[in-house]
Design a protein around this motif. Structure first.
Motif, mmCIF file in Angstrom:
data_model
loop_
_atom_site.group_PDB
_atom_site.id
_atom_site.type_symbol
_atom_site.label_atom_id
_atom_site.label_comp_id
_atom_site.label_asym_id
_atom_site.label_seq_id
_atom_site.Cartn_x
_atom_site.Cartn_y
_atom_site.Cartn_z
ATOM 1 N N LEU A 230 21.146 12.883 12.083
ATOM 2 C CA LEU A 230 20.833 12.156 13.307
ATOM 3 C C LEU A 230 19.900 10.999 12.974
ATOM 4 C CD1 LEU A 230 21.127 12.101 16.415
ATOM 5 C CD2 LEU A 230 19.048 13.492 16.518
ATOM 6 N N ILE A 231 20.255 9.791 13.432
ATOM 7 C CA ILE A 231 19.411 8.610 13.221
ATOM 8 C C ILE A 231 18.948 8.108 14.588
ATOM 9 C CG2 ILE A 231 19.255 6.292 12.248
ATOM 10 C CD1 ILE A 231 21.623 7.012 10.433
ATOM 11 N N THR A 232 17.640 7.951 14.740
ATOM 12 C CA THR A 232 17.089 7.414 15.978
ATOM 13 C C THR A 232 15.977 6.431 15.633
ATOM 14 O OG1 THR A 232 16.165 7.998 18.152
ATOM 15 C CG2 THR A 232 15.429 9.322 16.261
ATOM 16 N N ASP A 233 15.236 5.958 16.651
ATOM 17 C CA ASP A 233 14.173 4.990 16.390
ATOM 18 C C ASP A 233 12.800 5.596 16.658
ATOM 19 O OD1 ASP A 233 13.276 4.253 19.257
ATOM 20 O OD2 ASP A 233 15.443 3.982 19.342
ATOM 21 N N ASP A 234 11.743 4.846 16.361
ATOM 22 C CA ASP A 234 10.399 5.408 16.390
ATOM 23 C C ASP A 234 9.790 5.509 17.786
ATOM 24 O OD1 ASP A 234 9.941 2.738 16.842
ATOM 25 O OD2 ASP A 234 8.678 2.416 15.091
ATOM 26 N N GLN A 235 10.586 5.265 18.831
ATOM 27 C CA GLN A 235 10.130 5.518 20.197
ATOM 28 C C GLN A 235 10.610 6.871 20.716
ATOM 29 O OE1 GLN A 235 7.902 3.517 21.718
ATOM 30 N NE2 GLN A 235 7.945 2.501 19.727
ATOM 31 N N VAL A 236 11.225 7.658 19.853
ATOM 32 C CA VAL A 236 11.771 8.951 20.258
ATOM 33 C C VAL A 236 10.643 9.927 20.597
ATOM 34 C CG1 VAL A 236 11.846 9.899 17.911
ATOM 35 C CG2 VAL A 236 13.488 10.708 19.633
ATOM 36 N N SER A 237 10.932 10.828 21.513
ATOM 37 C CA SER A 237 9.951 11.819 21.934
ATOM 38 C C SER A 237 9.571 12.758 20.788
ATOM 39 C CB SER A 237 10.534 12.647 23.096
ATOM 40 O OG SER A 237 9.819 13.832 23.292
#
Length: 256
Positions: A230-237
């Motif tokens: 899973l790739i997400t960004d640094d605003q993720v909870s």
């Protein structure tokens, strides 16, 4: 300033600017980092914000249904967190790979930032295909069928095509993603197509900007643990990251 007043002011600032950092809370209210994080945890439990790495953003509980004619090529401004996820995702592509690119904005940004190496790309988006046709090192397979007003196909004919192709890596992003309901979409045919892509792929990689995370749509595509990465960004909870760590999932957080 009393704790209740501080927390009310934190919510007010987030609703005005869209985000706040733990370091800002420390500076504004002269409190410790632990105190700032406790405030954010409490406010998140009330549904007033969503905690992220190092701070919080405004709460948004539901996946957003795109406009009927929405097309990522029409965007007047680059979504920086989407671009960050896309640039991180392309680093996992190797020469000779057969990949599938999602029809979402992340897939469009990936297409524009693909490395200069030989590969085969499957896409059911005419917008993405138009970007890729100009890249001589890339072979493009356009998955066709009845086209939506957003310029992509995911009907019966599209599904039959993808069932007959071996995919090394599928990069997928749906309307919403949560730890309990997994990936979900508004359109049932989109769910069926997503399942077919995943079944044909050796490795399934979820590319989800934080905007889509912690939300649920209508039709389930897969469990969250069906993703190999899973790739997400640094605003993720932070709570979401804790959940997927508990599930033993592999993930990467891209920085804007």
């Amino acid at each position: 300033m009393f704790m209740e007043e501080r927390q009310q002011d934190i919510v007010k600032r987030i609703n005005e600017s869209g985000r706040i950092l733990v370091s800002e809370i420390q500076s504004l209210y002269h409190v410790s980092a632990d105190c700032a994080r406790r405030d954010l945890r409490l406010l998140e439990s009330r549904g007033l914000l969503q905690r992220t790495h190092g701070g919080a953003i405004a709460a948004s509980p539901k996946g957003v249904l795109p406009e009927k004619t929405y097309n990522p090529a029409d965007l007047t401004e680059v979504k920086e967190n989407y671009l960050a996820v896309a640039k991180q995702a392309v680093t996992y592509i190797r020469p000779g790979d057969v990949i599938y690119l999602t029809t979402s904005s992340v897939g469009y940004y990936m297409a524009r930032n693909l490395p200069q190496q030989e590969m085969t790309v499957l896409t059911n988006s005419v917008t993405t295909a138009d970007v890729l046709r100009k890249k001589e090192n890339i072979s493009v397979i356009l998955l066709g069928g009845e086209m939506s007003h957003r310029g992509h196909c995911h009907d019966y004919y599209t599904i039959q095509m993808v069932k007959n192709i071996r995919i090394d890596k599928a990069f997928l992003s749906h309307t919403a993603l949560s730890a309990d309901f997994g990936a979900s979409v508004h359109d049932s045919s989109g769910a069926a197509f997503g399942k077919a892509v995943m079944a044909s792929s050796t490795k399934n990689i979820g590319v989800y900007p934080s905007d889509k995370i912690g939300k649920n749509s209508i039709h389930s595509v897969c469990e969250i643990t069906d993703y190999d990465l899973l790739i997400t960004d640094d605003q993720v909870s932070e709570d979401f990251l804790a959940q997927i760590r508990e599930l033993g999932m592999d993930y990467t957080v891209a920085k804007e």
